[in-house]
Scaffold this motif. Structure first.
Motif, PDB file in Angstrom:
ATOM      1  N   PHE A 108     -20.356  -7.302   4.859  1.00  0.00           N
ATOM      2  CA  PHE A 108     -21.411  -8.294   4.968  1.00  0.00           C
ATOM      3  C   PHE A 108     -21.736  -8.989   3.639  1.00  0.00           C
ATOM      4  O   PHE A 108     -21.556  -8.419   2.551  1.00  0.00           O
ATOM      5  CB  PHE A 108     -22.696  -7.652   5.509  1.00  0.00           C
ATOM      6  N   PHE A 109     -22.218 -10.209   3.787  1.00  0.00           N
ATOM      7  CA  PHE A 109     -22.754 -10.984   2.671  1.00  0.00           C
ATOM      8  C   PHE A 109     -24.201 -11.306   3.015  1.00  0.00           C
ATOM      9  O   PHE A 109     -24.475 -11.911   4.044  1.00  0.00           O
ATOM     10  CB  PHE A 109     -21.962 -12.273   2.469  1.00  0.00           C
ATOM     11  N   ASN A 135     -18.873 -11.029   5.661  1.00  0.00           N
ATOM     12  CA  ASN A 135     -18.454 -11.313   4.297  1.00  0.00           C
ATOM     13  C   ASN A 135     -17.135 -12.083   4.274  1.00  0.00           C
ATOM     14  O   ASN A 135     -16.060 -11.515   4.132  1.00  0.00           O
ATOM     15  CB  ASN A 135     -18.314 -10.023   3.487  1.00  0.00           C
ATOM     16  N   SER A 136     -17.261 -13.393   4.447  1.00  0.00           N
ATOM     17  CA  SER A 136     -16.105 -14.284   4.392  1.00  0.00           C
ATOM     18  C   SER A 136     -16.357 -15.316   3.296  1.00  0.00           C
ATOM     19  O   SER A 136     -17.377 -16.012   3.330  1.00  0.00           O
ATOM     20  CB  SER A 136     -15.908 -14.994   5.737  1.00  0.00           C
ATOM     21  N   PRO A 137     -15.491 -15.425   2.296  1.00  0.00           N
ATOM     22  CA  PRO A 137     -15.707 -16.387   1.205  1.00  0.00           C
ATOM     23  C   PRO A 137     -15.967 -17.802   1.693  1.00  0.00           C
ATOM     24  O   PRO A 137     -16.775 -18.524   1.121  1.00  0.00           O
ATOM     25  CB  PRO A 137     -14.389 -16.296   0.408  1.00  0.00           C
ATOM     26  N   SER A 138     -15.309 -18.187   2.781  1.00  0.00           N
ATOM     27  CA  SER A 138     -15.479 -19.545   3.309  1.00  0.00           C
ATOM     28  C   SER A 138     -16.826 -19.730   4.002  1.00  0.00           C
ATOM     29  O   SER A 138     -17.237 -20.857   4.281  1.00  0.00           O
ATOM     30  CB  SER A 138     -14.355 -19.877   4.294  1.00  0.00           C
ATOM     31  N   THR A 150     -24.060 -19.594   4.531  1.00  0.00           N
ATOM     32  CA  THR A 150     -25.081 -18.547   4.612  1.00  0.00           C
ATOM     33  C   THR A 150     -26.228 -18.840   3.647  1.00  0.00           C
ATOM     34  O   THR A 150     -27.410 -18.689   3.992  1.00  0.00           O
ATOM     35  CB  THR A 150     -24.469 -17.173   4.295  1.00  0.00           C
ATOM     36  N   ILE A 151     -25.900 -19.287   2.442  1.00  0.00           N
ATOM     37  CA  ILE A 151     -26.925 -19.631   1.456  1.00  0.00           C
ATOM     38  C   ILE A 151     -27.742 -20.827   1.926  1.00  0.00           C
ATOM     39  O   ILE A 151     -28.965 -20.864   1.791  1.00  0.00           O
ATOM     40  CB  ILE A 151     -26.275 -19.914   0.088  1.00  0.00           C
ATOM     41  N   ALA A 152     -27.068 -21.813   2.497  1.00  0.00           N
ATOM     42  CA  ALA A 152     -27.770 -22.988   3.029  1.00  0.00           C
ATOM     43  C   ALA A 152     -28.715 -22.586   4.157  1.00  0.00           C
ATOM     44  O   ALA A 152     -29.848 -23.075   4.241  1.00  0.00           O
ATOM     45  CB  ALA A 152     -26.762 -24.025   3.517  1.00  0.00           C
TER      46      ALA A 152
END
Length: 221
Positions: free
Chosen positions: A107-108, A129-132, A137-139
């Protein structure tokens, strides 16, 4: 299939280079569908002329140079006044206070904290937890913090799209946010220069979009 995608990207770049030559246009991003037809045109300009004038120029340039008649509804213009990318409480707008992230194998998780004078508003989102997927997620966490500020179950919101735009020697984050209230929806576009990192830039891009309409939507509280 790959050849078709490469051709679409090449055509998008060609059209962008053409539109970037228009007076007062700072940058552009074009999205074509699989048939090569225009779906979206995003323009970043200064404030020397009105958005309607910029849109007319876009229509004229495409018609004269490419023989393409555009629907003006697919053209969006974001105007950037001097120092507009800096968010601060001095102008009574929400600003970014801090970003906290936690990463595990699966997870991220991100918590975004916004401030307005002495008030704090936080949004927390956990995703795979996917870099793309991290910038989205931050937005979404930023948007959640904004919704905490608005404190209304009558407002629906979502992040439509996040993209990076090259502007001269600088990189910008462009975010499309959808807000709806009372059965009326609107797509808002925000942008921010990538200065320190792209995580901070995506937060400020969401703020750039929402802060333009914050007074209207906060009145629904």
């Amino acid at each position: 299939m790959l050849a078709e995608i490469d051709t679409l990207h090449a055509n998008e770049q060609m059209y962008e280079n053409l539109l970037n030559k228009i007076k007062d246009v700072l940058g552009s991003r074009i999205k074509l569908n699989r048939e090569g037809a225009f779906e979206e045109i995003h323009i970043i300009s200064n404030q020397a002329r009105s958005p309607k004038q910029i849109v007319r120029d876009v229509e004229t340039v495409m018609l004269v140079n490419c023989g393409i008649t555009l629907d003006h509804k697919i053209v969006s213009v974001v105007q950037i006044p001097e120092n507009s990318l800096e968010q601060g409480a001095a102008n009574n707008r929400l600003c970014l206070n801090k970003i906290t992230t936690s990463i595990t194998k699966e997870f991220f998780e991100v918590t975004v904290q916004l401030s307005l004078k002495d008030r704090l508003f936080a949004g927390k989102v956990q995703a795979v937890n996917s870099p793309s997927r991290r910038l989205r997620t931050i937005a979404e966490a930023t948007l959640q913090a904004l919704m905490e500020y608005l404190d209304s179950d009558k407002i629906q919101s979502s992040i439509d799209e996040i993209t990076q735009v090259k502007l001269g020697e600088n990189n910008l984050i462009l975010v499309s946010v959808y807000l709806a209230s009372g059965g009326v929806g609107e797509t808002l576009i925000g942008t921010s220069l990538i200065k320190n990192n792209d995580q901070e830039a995506v937060c400020k891009a969401v703020l750039s979009a929402i802060n333009r309409k914050i007074t209207c939507f906060s009145s629904t509280r």
